[in-house]
Design an enzyme around this catalytic site. Structure first.
Site, short mmCIF file in Angstrom:
data_model
loop_
_atom_site.label_atom_id
_atom_site.label_comp_id
_atom_site.label_asym_id
_atom_site.label_seq_id
_atom_site.Cartn_x
_atom_site.Cartn_y
_atom_site.Cartn_z
N CYS A 1 0.83 -1.21 0.00
CA CYS A 1 0.00 0.00 0.00
C CYS A 1 0.87 1.27 0.00
O CYS A 1 1.57 1.51 -0.98
CB CYS A 1 -0.99 -0.03 1.16
SG CYS A 1 -2.33 1.19 0.94
N HIS B 1 -3.90 -4.86 -0.59
CA HIS B 1 -3.51 -5.43 0.71
C HIS B 1 -3.58 -6.95 0.60
O HIS B 1 -4.66 -7.51 0.74
CB HIS B 1 -4.45 -4.93 1.81
CG HIS B 1 -4.20 -3.51 2.17
ND1 HIS B 1 -3.32 -3.13 3.16
CD2 HIS B 1 -4.69 -2.36 1.65
CE1 HIS B 1 -3.28 -1.82 3.25
NE2 HIS B 1 -4.11 -1.32 2.35
N GLU C 1 -2.77 -9.05 2.75
CA GLU C 1 -3.21 -9.58 4.04
C GLU C 1 -4.71 -9.45 4.23
O GLU C 1 -5.28 -10.01 5.17
CB GLU C 1 -2.45 -8.88 5.18
CG GLU C 1 -2.91 -7.48 5.56
CD GLU C 1 -2.46 -6.36 4.61
OE1 GLU C 1 -1.94 -6.67 3.51
OE2 GLU C 1 -2.65 -5.19 4.96
#
Lengths: 252, 209
Positions: free
Chosen positions: B83, B186, B188
């Protein structure tokens, strides 16, 4: 490409899911983390945890819950309920939330929106708004719909955006729990006056309602609770239906 | 014996630990480091970032981590930016004209066009650039896979762009240059596909010792 997010919402009280669900074969139907993980696997795009009591004594439980969720759930997590300060927000974000949602506390002290946006970025500052039609306009309420503010929905939405909100979560109290569909008028009022993402909430009861919400220009997410929790609809069913109706969604 | 040990840089901005938790989930051995360390012990470094470009760059510099990033680049140590961790690699950003970026990649990060809801806060598909079909980071990821994005500014497409996404404009969804990797999305928070990408990075950062 613009896509629509499908967002299950879990009401939490002292670390437990309140309304319950009828997912089969859960080892612990009251555990928000297990449910959220199940929704991740089922194709949900995001999870909202709403801490409905959020007393100071339950905060450590909520932090632990977020910490566990961040280890097991790999889609975005929003937490709302009882966030009154930048320190509250920081603790929840550090524990594992991606976004914090503020409602009554933002109305009591609008600068809180700016403080959270400045400290952590607008992307994690969600302003939740509860509104109800009072005969002449959509009026904003606080404290879970108990107290009228006299404020008009669109006016407050614009102020929230200007103060740094990165997203608005708009709940129609007239529709919440009715299964009569989203309040298109209230949502249009918000989307026409703002340029940030808007999540529609309140009233979803069947597939057509998801389509009606998705078709509102500017609505970027659709929140639902009981239709998912009680297995009336699956995330996959909703997404297949929307795809068939030419609404862009991430497949389940 | 294969060895993989990652360092995740925590320079005090927002929720950075979700990346560490997702990496642990795919089996990575990872330390969250709050101050610069000797890199000899690590086979890869993760640079997350959320929020404001200027605030992130300033916090990174104030904590002395910028040197560590340059050491990775000079030493060919695998680095994964996420990011704002991708955006900081550039020379600057329209978000904070007075604060320069790390300048590892040329050009500036730009704001999305008016007419789009900003921030882009949604899942979007990525398409892998032809020159990067063999990318080790994107291994097992096919075109049109969905990733989760949250950002108001974007890195333009360049020769470093390994995958493109579109939000009113084409931009860099991921970046690759030698041992330098970065994603605007992202991983994750991108469910199974995102975990696959993190798993790929762990493999990239595995050495024989």
């Amino acid at each position: 490409m613009r896509s629509i997010r499908i967002v299950p919402c879990l009401d939490i009280d002292a670390g437990r899911v309140v309304k319950g669900t009828n997912f089969i074969d859960l080892t612990d139907a009251g555990d928000p983390v297990e449910l959220a993980s199940r929704y991740d696997a089922a194709g949900a795009d995001e999870i909202v945890f709403l801490d409905i009591t959020a007393s100071s004594s339950s905060r450590p439980i909520t932090l632990d819950l977020l910490s566990r969720a961040a280890s097991e759930v790999f889609i975005p997590l929003t937490i709302g309920g009882g966030i009154r300060s930048v320190d509250d927000a920081r603790a929840l974000l550090r524990a594992g939330a991606d976004k914090v949602s503020i409602n009554s506390s933002a109305l009591a002290r609008p600068e809180l929106i700016s403080e959270i946006a400045r400290e952590f970025g607008s992307q994690c500052a969600v302003v939740a708004i509860d509104a109800k039609f009072n005969g002449s306009f959509f009026e904003v309420y606080t404290h879970g719909g108990r107290n009228a503010t006299g404020l008009e929905l669109g006016t407050w939405a614009k102020v929230a955006e200007k103060l740094g909100a990165g997203e608005l979560l708009v709940t129609s109290m007239d529709r919440d729990g009715t299964k009569e569909g989203f309040d298109v008028g209230a949502l249009r009022r918000v989307t026409e006056l703002t340029t940030i993402p808007v999540i529609a909430s309140g009233g979803v009861g069947k597939l057509d309602h998801f389509l009606e919400g998705a078709q509102i220009e500017g609505v970027t997410g659709l929140l639902a609770a009981s239709v998912f929790h009680f297995g009336q609809l699956s995330i996959a069913q909703v997404k297949e239906f929307l795809t068939h109706e030419s609404i862009v969604v991430r497949p389940a | 014996m294969p060895l993989s040990k990652l360092a995740l840089i925590d320079y005090g901005i927002g929720n950075l630990r979700s990346v560490a938790k997702a990496l642990s989930h795919v089996g990575a051995d990872i330390d969250v480091i709050e101050e610069p360390v000797v890199l000899d012990h690590y086979t890869g470094v993760v640079l997350p970032g959320v929020g404001h470009f200027g605030a992130c760059v300033s916090a990174l510099r104030d904590s002395g981590f910028d040197d560590l990033i340059f050491q990775c680049i000079d030493g060919g140590i695998p680095l994964l930016g996420v990011c704002v961790g991708l955006q900081m690699l550039f020379e600057g950003s329209e978000e904070s004209p007075d604060t320069g970026g790390l300048g590892i990649l040329p050009g500036r990060v730009l704001r999305f066009n008016e007419g789009e809801r900003v921030p882009q806060m949604q899942w979007n598909t990525i398409s892998i650039v032809d020159a990067f079909v063999e990318s080790p980071l994107l291994s097992g990821i096919t075109n049109s896979k969905w990733m989760y994005f949250v950002h108001s500014y974007y890195a333009p497409v360049g020769d470093y762009t390994s995958a493109i996404a579109t939000y009113g404009v084409d931009y860099s969804a991921s970046i690759e240059r030698e041992a330098l990797f970065a994603t605007q999305f992202h991983p994750e928070k991108s469910s199974k596909e995102g975990l696959k990408i993190l798993d790929n990075f762990v493999s990239i950062a595995t050495i024989e010792r």
